[in-house]
Structures are given as C-alpha cells and as structure tokens.
Design a protein around this motif. Structure first.
Motif, PDB file in Angstrom:
ATOM      1  N   THR A 186      29.488  19.199  12.182  1.00 42.68           N
ATOM      2  CA  THR A 186      28.282  19.939  12.545  1.00 42.68           C
ATOM      3  C   THR A 186      28.659  21.377  12.895  1.00 42.68           C
ATOM      4  OG1 THR A 186      28.493  19.191  14.850  1.00 42.68           O
ATOM      5  CG2 THR A 186      27.069  17.902  13.383  1.00 42.68           C
ATOM      6  N   PHE A 187      27.708  22.266  12.690  1.00 38.90           N
ATOM      7  CA  PHE A 187      27.956  23.690  12.913  1.00 38.90           C
ATOM      8  C   PHE A 187      26.978  24.204  13.961  1.00 38.90           C
ATOM      9  CE2 PHE A 187      27.914  28.215  11.085  1.00 38.90           C
ATOM     10  CZ  PHE A 187      29.105  28.545  11.697  1.00 38.90           C
ATOM     11  N   ARG A 188      27.521  24.579  15.115  1.00 44.16           N
ATOM     12  CA  ARG A 188      26.704  25.146  16.198  1.00 44.16           C
ATOM     13  C   ARG A 188      26.620  26.655  15.998  1.00 44.16           C
ATOM     14  NH1 ARG A 188      24.916  23.928  21.243  1.00 44.16           N
ATOM     15  NH2 ARG A 188      25.847  21.830  21.137  1.00 44.16           N
ATOM     16  N   ILE A 189      25.400  27.185  16.005  1.00 41.00           N
ATOM     17  CA  ILE A 189      25.166  28.608  15.753  1.00 41.00           C
ATOM     18  C   ILE A 189      24.431  29.203  16.949  1.00 41.00           C
ATOM     19  CG2 ILE A 189      24.164  30.301  14.179  1.00 41.00           C
ATOM     20  CD1 ILE A 189      24.070  28.023  12.066  1.00 41.00           C
ATOM     21  N   GLU A 190      25.022  30.221  17.579  1.00 39.64           N
ATOM     22  CA  GLU A 190      24.432  30.848  18.760  1.00 39.64           C
ATOM     23  C   GLU A 190      24.212  32.333  18.509  1.00 39.64           C
ATOM     24  OE1 GLU A 190      27.270  30.006  21.756  1.00 39.64           O
ATOM     25  OE2 GLU A 190      26.860  27.854  21.804  1.00 39.64           O
ATOM     26  N   GLY A 191      22.960  32.757  18.574  1.00 40.16           N
ATOM     27  CA  GLY A 191      22.633  34.168  18.378  1.00 40.16           C
ATOM     28  C   GLY A 191      22.520  34.892  19.701  1.00 40.16           C
ATOM     29  N   SER A 192      23.022  36.135  19.732  1.00 38.88           N
ATOM     30  CA  SER A 192      22.974  36.939  20.965  1.00 38.88           C
ATOM     31  C   SER A 192      22.496  38.350  20.655  1.00 38.88           C
ATOM     32  CB  SER A 192      24.354  36.995  21.632  1.00 38.88           C
ATOM     33  OG  SER A 192      24.738  35.730  22.124  1.00 38.88           O
ATOM     34  N   ALA A 193      22.066  39.038  21.703  1.00 39.48           N
ATOM     35  CA  ALA A 193      21.616  40.424  21.584  1.00 39.48           C
ATOM     36  C   ALA A 193      22.157  41.212  22.769  1.00 39.48           C
ATOM     37  CB  ALA A 193      20.087  40.484  21.551  1.00 39.48           C
ATOM     38  N   SER A 194      22.103  42.530  22.664  1.00 38.32           N
ATOM     39  CA  SER A 194      22.556  43.387  23.766  1.00 38.32           C
ATOM     40  C   SER A 194      21.369  43.752  24.652  1.00 38.32           C
ATOM     41  CB  SER A 194      23.213  44.654  23.213  1.00 38.32           C
ATOM     42  OG  SER A 194      22.315  45.349  22.355  1.00 38.32           O
ATOM     43  N   GLU A 195      21.670  44.176  25.856  1.00 39.29           N
ATOM     44  CA  GLU A 195      20.620  44.513  26.820  1.00 39.29           C
ATOM     45  C   GLU A 195      19.689  45.597  26.290  1.00 39.29           C
ATOM     46  OE1 GLU A 195      19.511  43.515  29.608  1.00 39.29           O
ATOM     47  OE2 GLU A 195      20.979  42.103  30.405  1.00 39.29           O
ATOM     48  N   ASP A 196      20.257  46.628  25.646  1.00 44.05           N
ATOM     49  CA  ASP A 196      19.417  47.727  25.174  1.00 44.05           C
ATOM     50  C   ASP A 196      18.483  47.291  24.044  1.00 44.05           C
ATOM     51  OD1 ASP A 196      21.490  47.363  23.408  1.00 44.05           O
ATOM     52  OD2 ASP A 196      21.994  49.473  23.207  1.00 44.05           O
ATOM     53  N   GLU A 197      18.835  46.215  23.344  1.00 41.02           N
ATOM     54  CA  GLU A 197      17.921  45.679  22.332  1.00 41.02           C
ATOM     55  C   GLU A 197      16.774  44.933  22.992  1.00 41.02           C
ATOM     56  OE1 GLU A 197      20.605  44.787  18.414  1.00 41.02           O
ATOM     57  OE2 GLU A 197      20.943  43.484  20.161  1.00 41.02           O
ATOM     58  N   MET A 198      17.059  44.203  24.056  1.00 38.43           N
ATOM     59  CA  MET A 198      16.030  43.456  24.767  1.00 38.43           C
ATOM     60  C   MET A 198      15.059  44.409  25.457  1.00 38.43           C
ATOM     61  SD  MET A 198      16.859  40.356  24.049  1.00 38.43           S
ATOM     62  CE  MET A 198      15.794  39.441  25.165  1.00 38.43           C
ATOM     63  N   ASP A 199      15.579  45.549  25.915  1.00 40.55           N
ATOM     64  CA  ASP A 199      14.736  46.533  26.592  1.00 40.55           C
ATOM     65  C   ASP A 199      13.658  47.075  25.664  1.00 40.55           C
ATOM     66  OD1 ASP A 199      16.216  46.184  28.839  1.00 40.55           O
ATOM     67  OD2 ASP A 199      17.443  47.985  28.576  1.00 40.55           O
ATOM     68  N   LYS A 200      13.917  47.028  24.355  1.00 38.92           N
ATOM     69  CA  LYS A 200      12.954  47.556  23.387  1.00 38.92           C
ATOM     70  C   LYS A 200      11.994  46.481  22.896  1.00 38.92           C
ATOM     71  CE  LYS A 200      15.877  51.335  21.779  1.00 38.92           C
ATOM     72  NZ  LYS A 200      16.480  52.034  20.613  1.00 38.92           N
ATOM     73  N   GLY A 201      12.002  45.341  23.569  1.00 33.06           N
ATOM     74  CA  GLY A 201      11.056  44.293  23.229  1.00 33.06           C
ATOM     75  C   GLY A 201      11.442  43.459  22.026  1.00 33.06           C
ATOM     76  N   LEU A 202      12.718  43.484  21.630  1.00 33.53           N
ATOM     77  CA  LEU A 202      13.184  42.707  20.477  1.00 33.53           C
ATOM     78  C   LEU A 202      13.595  41.312  20.940  1.00 33.53           C
ATOM     79  CD1 LEU A 202      15.289  45.532  18.776  1.00 33.53           C
ATOM     80  CD2 LEU A 202      12.961  44.800  18.206  1.00 33.53           C
ATOM     81  N   ASN A 203      12.660  40.587  21.502  1.00 29.75           N
ATOM     82  CA  ASN A 203      12.971  39.314  22.149  1.00 29.75           C
ATOM     83  C   ASN A 203      13.362  38.206  21.176  1.00 29.75           C
ATOM     84  OD1 ASN A 203      12.383  40.408  24.696  1.00 29.75           O
ATOM     85  ND2 ASN A 203      10.209  39.966  24.462  1.00 29.75           N
ATOM     86  N   SER A 204      13.003  38.359  19.918  1.00 26.22           N
ATOM     87  CA  SER A 204      13.324  37.328  18.926  1.00 26.22           C
ATOM     88  C   SER A 204      14.558  37.669  18.092  1.00 26.22           C
ATOM     89  CB  SER A 204      12.127  37.104  17.990  1.00 26.22           C
ATOM     90  OG  SER A 204      11.828  38.295  17.271  1.00 26.22           O
ATOM     91  N   LEU A 205      15.221  38.783  18.411  1.00 23.80           N
ATOM     92  CA  LEU A 205      16.334  39.258  17.596  1.00 23.80           C
ATOM     93  C   LEU A 205      17.505  38.286  17.591  1.00 23.80           C
ATOM     94  CD1 LEU A 205      17.244  41.564  15.804  1.00 23.80           C
ATOM     95  CD2 LEU A 205      18.136  42.725  17.821  1.00 23.80           C
ATOM     96  N   ALA A 206      17.884  37.756  18.749  1.00 26.82           N
ATOM     97  CA  ALA A 206      19.012  36.818  18.828  1.00 26.82           C
ATOM     98  C   ALA A 206      18.707  35.568  18.004  1.00 26.82           C
ATOM     99  CB  ALA A 206      19.288  36.447  20.283  1.00 26.82           C
ATOM    100  N   LYS A 207      17.478  35.090  18.101  1.00 27.83           N
ATOM    101  CA  LYS A 207      17.077  33.911  17.332  1.00 27.83           C
ATOM    102  C   LYS A 207      17.127  34.197  15.837  1.00 27.83           C
ATOM    103  CE  LYS A 207      13.234  30.654  16.758  1.00 27.83           C
ATOM    104  NZ  LYS A 207      11.884  30.256  17.271  1.00 27.83           N
ATOM    105  N   ASN A 208      16.635  35.362  15.440  1.00 25.28           N
ATOM    106  CA  ASN A 208      16.631  35.719  14.021  1.00 25.28           C
ATOM    107  C   ASN A 208      18.046  35.816  13.456  1.00 25.28           C
ATOM    108  OD1 ASN A 208      13.854  35.804  13.970  1.00 25.28           O
ATOM    109  ND2 ASN A 208      13.728  38.027  14.250  1.00 25.28           N
ATOM    110  N   ARG A 209      18.968  36.285  14.252  1.00 27.33           N
ATOM    111  CA  ARG A 209      20.366  36.386  13.800  1.00 27.33           C
ATOM    112  C   ARG A 209      20.951  35.004  13.540  1.00 27.33           C
ATOM    113  NH1 ARG A 209      21.884  41.303  18.070  1.00 27.33           N
ATOM    114  NH2 ARG A 209      21.229  42.990  16.648  1.00 27.33           N
ATOM    115  N   ALA A 210      20.669  34.075  14.440  1.00 29.01           N
ATOM    116  CA  ALA A 210      21.139  32.706  14.234  1.00 29.01           C
ATOM    117  C   ALA A 210      20.506  32.101  12.990  1.00 29.01           C
ATOM    118  CB  ALA A 210      20.828  31.860  15.465  1.00 29.01           C
ATOM    119  N   LEU A 211      19.209  32.392  12.779  1.00 27.58           N
ATOM    120  CA  LEU A 211      18.509  31.858  11.609  1.00 27.58           C
ATOM    121  C   LEU A 211      19.039  32.448  10.305  1.00 27.58           C
ATOM    122  CD1 LEU A 211      14.815  31.762  12.908  1.00 27.58           C
ATOM    123  CD2 LEU A 211      16.311  29.810  12.416  1.00 27.58           C
TER     124      LEU A 211
END
Length: 214
Positions: A120-145
């Motif tokens: 099995t392959f575990r995939i974890e997406g992350s983002a930086s604080e400055d990305e979250m500050d700009k309202g990109l709340n789904s960015l980490a999820k999209n990277r994993a996808l």
C-alpha cells in the motif's frame, strides 16, 4: 702459427655466441611489441544524494544526507519489514502541478507496487503557512490527489491500495520565515507491505497524527 690458430678459434666462438643471442633478443623485442595493454576505463555515474549508489540504480534518490542505505540506495528497513520505499515531491508556491522529475520517481514506485502486489502507498500532502494565509485550504489535498491520480491513470494501480491524507500546514519541516520554506510545499509518500506499516517509524517530515485521511 699456433698463436694465429688460437686467435681464429676465439673469433669463431664469439661469432657463434652472437648468432645464438640475436634471435632471442629479436624474439623478446617482438613479444614486447605484440603485447596489448588492457586499460580499464571507469565509468563515472552521478550520485545526486551522495549515498554511494549511482542515480541510474538508486531506487530512493532523495535519501537524506549521511543515512545508511542498502544496495538499492534506500534506508535500511527495520527487522521484519520486506518493503519500504519513500517518495518526496515538492511544489511551486500555490501550485499542485507535479513536475516531470517527480513523475519519473513515481514510475519507480509503480514498479515496486507491481512487484509487491499487496503493498500500500500512503500519500500525505502538505502546504506552507504563507499558502494557507491566502486561503488555499485545499492545496495540500490537491497535491496528494495529483500523486494518486498519476499512479491511477498511468499505471492503473488499484485505488484501494492508496491511503491519502491532508496535513495542510500542520507538519512543517522548515521554518515558515526561512528560505527553505519550499520544503513544506510537498507530498510525502511511503510504500510498505500492509503488515509492516504499523512497525515503521515515520521520519521527521511525516506526522500521521497531524494529517487527516480523506
């Protein structure tokens, strides 16, 4: 007369010895000319992560500095684990585009998944604080996808073999005010066999307790 005969005898002996030695010397000279010196040429292979395994053989090309690896270039797995392969991809700020160099590494992951058909392959997406500050709340999820989607579409890996999580900015590995902040814009992947994952000690850049599966 006797003296003259002695001189002639000595000269004759000298000529005979000379005639005997000449072919030997010539033969030795010819043998030396006929010898071929075999000079081996050492091929120089790149080793981008400095683990001692050339890139063309390295199955874990982004191994952290000074980590002991096996013949595949991967960190040694704990006792009882038959498969453990890590994957890392980094992204531009505000982007979930998977760059070609990280696609190539995913091809290697797919090859291992085909070899170990129960893995099995575990995939974890992350983002930086400055990305979250700009309202990109789904960015980490999209990277994993994006990583998951690549393996599904190109290699037809069974979707049930993926575990995807979003860590948002809760698992940083670099200070948000440093030049290394790009390390937080990433996907971390871990390929293991099902019975082995519970025994695996996650590295510092992977924090399952802070990530949410989806």
């Amino acid at each position: 007369m006797k003296k003259l005969w002695t001189i002639i005898t000595i000269l004759g002996s000298a000529l005979t010895l000379s005639a005997c030695q000449t072919p030997i010397q010539n033969s030795a000279s010819m043998n030396q000319k006929d010898q071929i010196v075999d000079v081996s040429v050492m091929a120089i292979n790149d080793d981008s992560d400095g683990d001692g395994v050339p890139d063309d053989l390295d199955q874990c090309p982004a191994t952290p500095y000074n980590m002991v690896v096996d013949e595949r270039g991967c960190p040694f797995a704990p006792i009882g684990i038959g498969l453990k392969m890590e994957y890392r991809a980094f992204f531009e700020k505000g982007s979930s585009e998977l760059l070609p160099k990280y696609q190539i590494e995913l091809d290697k992951v797919a090859a291992k998944m085909n070899e170990y058909d129960k893995s099995t392959f575990r995939i974890e997406g992350s983002a930086s604080e400055d990305e979250m500050d700009k309202g990109l709340n789904s960015l980490a999820k999209n990277r994993a996808l994006m990583v998951r989607g690549y393996l599904l579409s190109k290699h037809s890996i069974d979707a049930k073999r993926f575990i995807t999580s979003s860590c948002d900015a809760r698992a940083p590995i670099a200070p948000s005010d440093s030049e290394d902040v790009f390390l937080n814009r990433r996907v971390y992947g871990l390929l293991t066999e099902p019975e082995a994952e519970s025994n695996y000690l996650y590295p510092d850049d992977s924090m399952p307790k802070t990530c949410v599966e989806f």
